[in-house]
Design an enzyme around this catalytic site. Structure first.
Site, mmCIF file in Angstrom:
data_model
loop_
_atom_site.group_PDB
_atom_site.id
_atom_site.type_symbol
_atom_site.label_atom_id
_atom_site.label_comp_id
_atom_site.label_asym_id
_atom_site.label_seq_id
_atom_site.Cartn_x
_atom_site.Cartn_y
_atom_site.Cartn_z
ATOM 1 N N ALA A 67 0.864 -1.182 0.000
ATOM 2 C CA ALA A 67 0.000 0.000 0.000
ATOM 3 C C ALA A 67 0.900 1.231 0.000
ATOM 4 O O ALA A 67 2.066 1.147 0.378
ATOM 5 C CB ALA A 67 -0.865 -0.017 1.252
ATOM 6 N N GLY A 106 0.608 -5.147 0.765
ATOM 7 C CA GLY A 106 -0.472 -5.158 -0.220
ATOM 8 C C GLY A 106 -0.027 -5.738 -1.558
ATOM 9 O O GLY A 106 -0.850 -6.254 -2.320
ATOM 10 N N GLU A 109 -0.434 -9.321 -1.118
ATOM 11 C CA GLU A 109 -1.887 -9.576 -1.044
ATOM 12 C C GLU A 109 -2.514 -9.553 -2.438
ATOM 13 O O GLU A 109 -3.398 -10.352 -2.757
ATOM 14 C CB GLU A 109 -2.551 -8.542 -0.130
ATOM 15 C CG GLU A 109 -2.131 -8.732 1.332
ATOM 16 C CD GLU A 109 -2.733 -7.682 2.237
ATOM 17 O OE1 GLU A 109 -2.452 -6.485 2.016
ATOM 18 O OE2 GLU A 109 -3.480 -8.045 3.166
ATOM 19 N N GLU A 129 3.749 -5.812 7.447
ATOM 20 C CA GLU A 129 2.924 -4.744 8.012
ATOM 21 C C GLU A 129 3.172 -4.486 9.494
ATOM 22 O O GLU A 129 3.130 -3.338 9.945
ATOM 23 C CB GLU A 129 1.432 -5.048 7.788
ATOM 24 C CG GLU A 129 0.937 -4.766 6.374
ATOM 25 C CD GLU A 129 1.118 -5.931 5.425
ATOM 26 O OE1 GLU A 129 1.900 -6.849 5.753
ATOM 27 O OE2 GLU A 129 0.491 -5.923 4.350
HETATM 28 N N1 3HC Z 1 4.637 3.389 0.073
HETATM 29 C C1 3HC Z 1 5.107 4.603 -0.246
HETATM 30 N N2 3HC Z 1 6.415 4.852 -0.500
HETATM 31 C C2 3HC Z 1 7.251 3.808 -0.426
HETATM 32 C C3 3HC Z 1 6.820 2.529 -0.084
HETATM 33 C C4 3HC Z 1 5.444 2.317 0.158
HETATM 34 N N3 3HC Z 1 4.954 1.137 0.449
HETATM 35 N N4 3HC Z 1 7.896 1.712 -0.068
HETATM 36 C C5 3HC Z 1 8.960 2.464 -0.400
HETATM 37 N N5 3HC Z 1 8.565 3.743 -0.612
HETATM 38 C C6 3HC Z 1 9.403 4.869 -1.032
HETATM 39 C C7 3HC Z 1 10.422 5.277 -0.009
HETATM 40 O O1 3HC Z 1 9.885 6.165 0.946
HETATM 41 C C8 3HC Z 1 11.486 5.916 -0.877
HETATM 42 O O2 3HC Z 1 11.027 7.187 -1.184
HETATM 43 P P1 3HC Z 1 12.044 8.418 -1.354
HETATM 44 O O3 3HC Z 1 12.968 8.025 -2.458
HETATM 45 O O4 3HC Z 1 11.173 9.570 -1.653
HETATM 46 O O5 3HC Z 1 12.754 8.533 -0.045
HETATM 47 C C9 3HC Z 1 11.453 5.080 -2.136
HETATM 48 O O6 3HC Z 1 10.179 4.434 -2.132
HETATM 49 C C10 3HC Z 1 12.524 4.025 -2.227
HETATM 50 O O7 3HC Z 1 12.480 3.253 -1.031
HETATM 51 P P2 3HC Z 1 13.790 2.741 -0.306
HETATM 52 O O8 3HC Z 1 14.749 3.864 -0.135
HETATM 53 O O9 3HC Z 1 13.363 1.995 0.892
HETATM 54 O O10 3HC Z 1 14.371 1.752 -1.425
HETATM 55 P P3 3HC Z 1 15.053 0.359 -1.240
HETATM 56 O O11 3HC Z 1 15.434 -0.056 -2.584
HETATM 57 O O12 3HC Z 1 16.096 0.430 -0.184
HETATM 58 O O13 3HC Z 1 13.931 -0.624 -0.654
HETATM 59 C C11 3HC Z 1 11.783 -1.658 -0.459
HETATM 60 C C12 3HC Z 1 12.793 -0.919 -1.383
HETATM 61 C C13 3HC Z 1 12.374 -2.997 -0.054
HETATM 62 C C14 3HC Z 1 10.522 -1.860 -1.236
HETATM 63 C C15 3HC Z 1 11.532 -0.807 0.797
HETATM 64 O O14 3HC Z 1 11.212 0.498 0.403
HETATM 65 C C16 3HC Z 1 10.425 -1.297 1.680
HETATM 66 O O15 3HC Z 1 10.634 -2.190 2.449
HETATM 67 N N6 3HC Z 1 9.219 -0.667 1.585
HETATM 68 C C17 3HC Z 1 8.151 -0.896 2.494
HETATM 69 C C18 3HC Z 1 7.460 -2.208 2.274
HETATM 70 C C19 3HC Z 1 6.292 -2.348 3.196
HETATM 71 O O16 3HC Z 1 6.391 -2.184 4.397
HETATM 72 N N7 3HC Z 1 5.119 -2.679 2.627
HETATM 73 C C20 3HC Z 1 3.926 -2.823 3.368
HETATM 74 C C21 3HC Z 1 3.151 -1.542 3.305
HETATM 75 S S1 3HC Z 1 1.684 -1.584 4.301
HETATM 76 C C22 3HC Z 1 0.547 -2.417 3.353
HETATM 77 O O17 3HC Z 1 0.848 -2.864 2.285
HETATM 78 C C23 3HC Z 1 -0.827 -2.520 3.918
HETATM 79 C C24 3HC Z 1 -1.681 -3.510 3.193
HETATM 80 O O18 3HC Z 1 -1.734 -4.711 3.929
HETATM 81 C C25 3HC Z 1 -3.067 -3.016 3.008
#
Ligand code: 3HC
Ligand code: NAI
Length: 698
Positions: A67, A106, A109, A129
């Site tokens: 998400a 997500g 998912e 999450e």
């Molecule tokens: N939403 C919005 N922005 C995101 C994002 C997300 N899910 N994941 C990464 N970004 C953004 C970062 O903030 C960063 O932005 P910036 O360049 O403006 O600072 C950019 O993407 C690049 O991210 P990273 O610097 O972290 O890049 P990496 O290559 O080191 O890592 C990654 C990539 C492994 C995908 C890492 O970003 C990550 O782990 N992201 C989060 C994953 C996560 O927690 N997903 C679950 C979200 S909650 C959800 O999905 C709810 C659902 O169940 C409904």
């Protein structure tokens, strides 16, 4: 914030197969625009008899990273992800997810709402999450157990574990790993696969004892994150409740957690970690190549640093004072690996392989091939200067020369070389192979490419990096010292060490300051205090209790006595009448009438001390952002992550309120604890540290 992408979902036709590509850089997060377009696309497919199968994939490096976390501080925006996934599941054609890169949260998912999942060999999947204080909110807790069983789903979801393609395939999370073109493999699969809706599958009946154990294990490592317990509950619901009902409960739980203070705090730390890498003056600087490393000194820190480097695949030359010290260093590193193997976190074979990457000796010529040398010798300026002088003679041109000093002046150390531009502080935390924080200390002359190399190293060894300027203690130790000093004032004023530790632990720290002091040893601080005695400003309130304890040989756990007593066989430290007598005598010596100090006062004082020192650090430019300070305290000093760090907490409480506590603290402590001008200004303006950050660093 990234600008919205004009057309984040593309549809192409390859024969009768529709290929849907999510193209929403940087990580294809499921923003409102993506959800809207997916909904439109899949609603259209349902009525299109010319389409026999569908492939969904992500453009660029990742499938979908989840998400859009930035939307989580906004009101809900339609359509919801569960609505999109419901339409996908009822689509008459088979849908195959072609997973390259990350399919997280997500994103996974979405893949679980497809009929098949094909991954490239480098793919990573997971439901992380809980790390953001939430649970999967689009069916993840219900569909995953239908594939892997309840116990395994609990283990994966409650720990937020990310797994590679091979493990995902062996667990059944993905159906196949494609060695070559994953998209072609997915298209072929879409042409022959039938429908297989996970929501209609039963949850495999597993061993109830294993489910129980998975739940207990998850709670043990929950670190106070409420979402973990809820995630366990939701997964257990899968076997007990019809899918349609269970996903409603999951969604309601997700939404409640999304708005919780805890989730907001963890989101703050998520973005803080990314922002910390944006350092003025290094954009465009290229990290230097890093193929070989060396470590000078294999004591507590050097041995852990060598392990951290070897774990990341780097060959490491460890150099000690003499052969005997090198042998001791070798033993220390071996013991670290033995403990990791005994804890079941690594196989014996893998540990041996890593251990074999590290060479030990007293021959300094071993470092001449290193691209990076990290010095971790005794914390004494003369020894540091001699070490860097010698490094300058031996290290190859262009090698990064780093010091792990805790407090000393990095500029002075750099000046011992003819290449100060190559010198940087790399301040690791103990144990260095475990603690996530790395302070990168930027000297006056440190080159931008050297800073970039520090960040590249941090990424490679899995650390959270924060840049700090040169001052006594940099960011973390300087703030920690102020906090500790104030906790000692409270002890001299009337609290017992165990009162302070209890209040701090109740706040969420794993250990209070006096338990920490006993663990790391009182003698280290004593040596520093004696060294600084002559230069200490006599106007500053000085608590001598720790000195009195050291004079009695009470150096902490290693001597069985410190702030507490550690009787043989006892599981917990015990308060000691001798310590109380020392404390009472010191209070009396300063004419202090001891008073009861409530837990709330201790907690407020701790926050006030940290925030006030932090505001001074910000104004001096030692830290670039308040959010960098939160990262340091949360990752290096045990500040509870679920509170987002001291600056986030202060903003949430209101800076005027915090300033009130700082003023009260100043009345007790006097010189050296003056309210920071920046805190006063922000509090008077009704502003926050977060606004200050936004106004300064892009
Ligand atoms: N939403 C919005 N922005 C995101 C994002 C997300 N899910 N994941 C990464 N970004 C953004 C970062 O903030 C960063 O932005 P910036 O360049 O403006 O600072 C950019 O993407 C690049 O991210 P990273 O610097 O972290 O890049 P990496 O290559 O080191 O890592 C990654 C990539 C492994 C995908 C890492 O970003 C990550 O782990 N992201 C989060 C994953 C996560 O927690 N997903 C679950 C979200 S909650 C959800 O999905 C709810 C659902 O169940 C409904
Ligand atoms: P330590 O005393 O455990 O180890 C120092 C090692 O350096 C010893 O093995 C010693 O033999 C070796 N050494 C001393 N002089 C040397 C020389 N001239 N050449 C080669 N080797 C030499 O000390 P520790 O705790 O590992 O600290 C090392 C550095 O790391 C210090 O600067 C300290 O301030 C810093 N540090 C310590 C932390 C801690 O928690 N212990 C945390 C972060 C930084």
């Amino acid at each position: 914030m990234n600008d919205p992408v004009p057309d984040p979902v593309r549809i192409e036709r390859v024969g009768s197969i529709a290929v849907v590509t999510i193209d929403n850089p940087p990580v294809n997060a499921l923003s409102q625009a993506v959800r809207r377009e997916l909904l439109a696309a899949f609603s259209g497919f349902a009525a299109d008899a010319t389409i026999s199968g569908i492939v969904i994939t992500g453009a660029g490096r990742d499938f979908v990273a989840g998400a859009d976390i930035r939307e989580m501080d906004m009101p809900l925006l339609d359509p919801s992800l569960p609505d999109v996934l419901a339409v996908m599941e009822t689509c008459p054609q088979p849908i195959v997810a072609a997973i390259r890169g990350n399919a997280l949260g997500g994103g996974l998912e979405l893949a679980l709402a497809c009929d098949r999942r094909i991954a490239s060999s480098g793919a990573t999947v997971g439901l992380p999450e809980v790390k953001l204080g939430i649970i999967p909110g689009a069916g993840g807790t219900q569909r995953l157990p239908r594939l892997v069983g309840t116990a395994r789903a609990i283990a994966l979801i409650a720990a937020g574990r990310r797994i590679g393609a091979a493990e995902a395939a062996s667990l059944g999370v993905v159906d196949a790993v494609a060695e070559g073109d994953v998209l072609a493999a997915a298209r072929a699969e879409a042409g022959r696969a039938g429908k297989r809706r996970l929501s209609q599958l039963p949850v495999p009946s597993g061993d109830p004892a294993q489910v129980e154990k998975a739940g207990t294990d998850a709670m043990r490592s929950a670190r106070g994150v409420a979402a973990v317990a809820r995630a366990v509950e939701m997964v257990r619901l899968a076997a007990a409740t019809p899918f349609a009902e269970a996903v409603q409960t999951e969604r309601a739980t997700f939404l409640a957690l999304r708005d919780s203070a805890e989730a907001k705090a963890l989101r703050h730390l998520f973005f803080a970690e990314r922002n910390a890498q944006k350092v003025p003056g290094i954009a465009g600087a290229k990290a230097r190549p890093l193929a070989r490393a060396a470590v000078i000194g294999a004591g507590t820190m050097g041995s852990g640093i060598a392990v951290a480097l070897a774990d990341a695949g780097l060959p490491v030359a460890v150099v000690e004072r003499d052969a005997a010290a090198a042998t001791l260093g070798r033993q220390r590193v071996r013991e670290i690996y033995d403990r990791i193997v005994a804890g079941g976190r690594l196989s014996g074979g893998a540990a041996d392989e890593r251990f074999a990457r590290i060479g030990f000796g007293d021959d300094w010529s071993e470092i001449s091939g290193a691209d990076l040398v990290i010095e971790a010798v005794f914390e004494e300026m003369d020894i540091k200067l001699a070490t860097f002088h010698r490094l300058d003679e031996i290290a190859k041109p262009g090698a990064v020369l780093a010091t792990n000093t805790s407090y000393l002046d990095v500029d002075k150390i750099a000046a011992a070389t003819r290449r100060p531009q190559d010198v940087v502080g790399l301040h690791f935390f103990s144990p260095a192979n475990v603690m996530r924080l790395l302070e990168i200390v930027r000297g006056r002359a440190t080159g931008p490419d050297v800073l970039a190399t520090g960040f590249a190293l941090a990424r490679r060894i899995g650390k959270v990096a924060v840049v700090a300027g040169v001052c006594d203690g940099f960011i973390g130790n300087r703030i920690y010292s102020a906090y500790r000093r104030h906790m000692e004032y409270l002890v001299e004023d009337g609290a017992w060490p165990e009162d302070v530790d209890r209040a701090i632990e109740a706040y969420g720290f794993a250990m209070g300051p006096f338990a920490v002091s006993d663990l790391s040893g009182l003698d280290i601080g004593w040596v520093t205090r004696k060294r600084r005695h002559a230069t200490r400003d006599p106007r500053e309130r000085y608590v001598a209790i720790a000195d009195r304890l050291c004079e009695k040989g009470r150096f902490g756990r290693k001597t069985g006595r410190g702030w507490y007593l550690y009787p043989e066989g006892a599981r917990k430290p015990v308060p000691d009448p001798e310590v109380r007598a020392v404390i009472e005598a010191e209070s009396a010596r300063h004419g202090i009438t001891r008073r009861a100090v409530a837990d709330d006062e201790i907690q407020r004082r701790a926050l006030a001390a940290m925030v006030n020192e932090a505001a001074k650090i910000l104004a001096e430019g030692i830290a670039q952002r308040a959010s960098d300070i939160d990262l340091v305290l949360a990752n290096g000093y045990g500040f509870p992550s679920v509170r987002g760090g001291p600056m986030f907490t202060a903003d949430a409480r209101g800076l005027a309120d915090v300033l009130g506590d700082v003023e009260a603290m100043y009345r007790f402590a006097g010189f050296g604890s003056e309210p920071a001008a920046l805190l006063v200004d922000l509090a008077r303006a009704g502003s926050t540290f977060s606004k200050w950050d936004a106004g300064r660093v892009k």
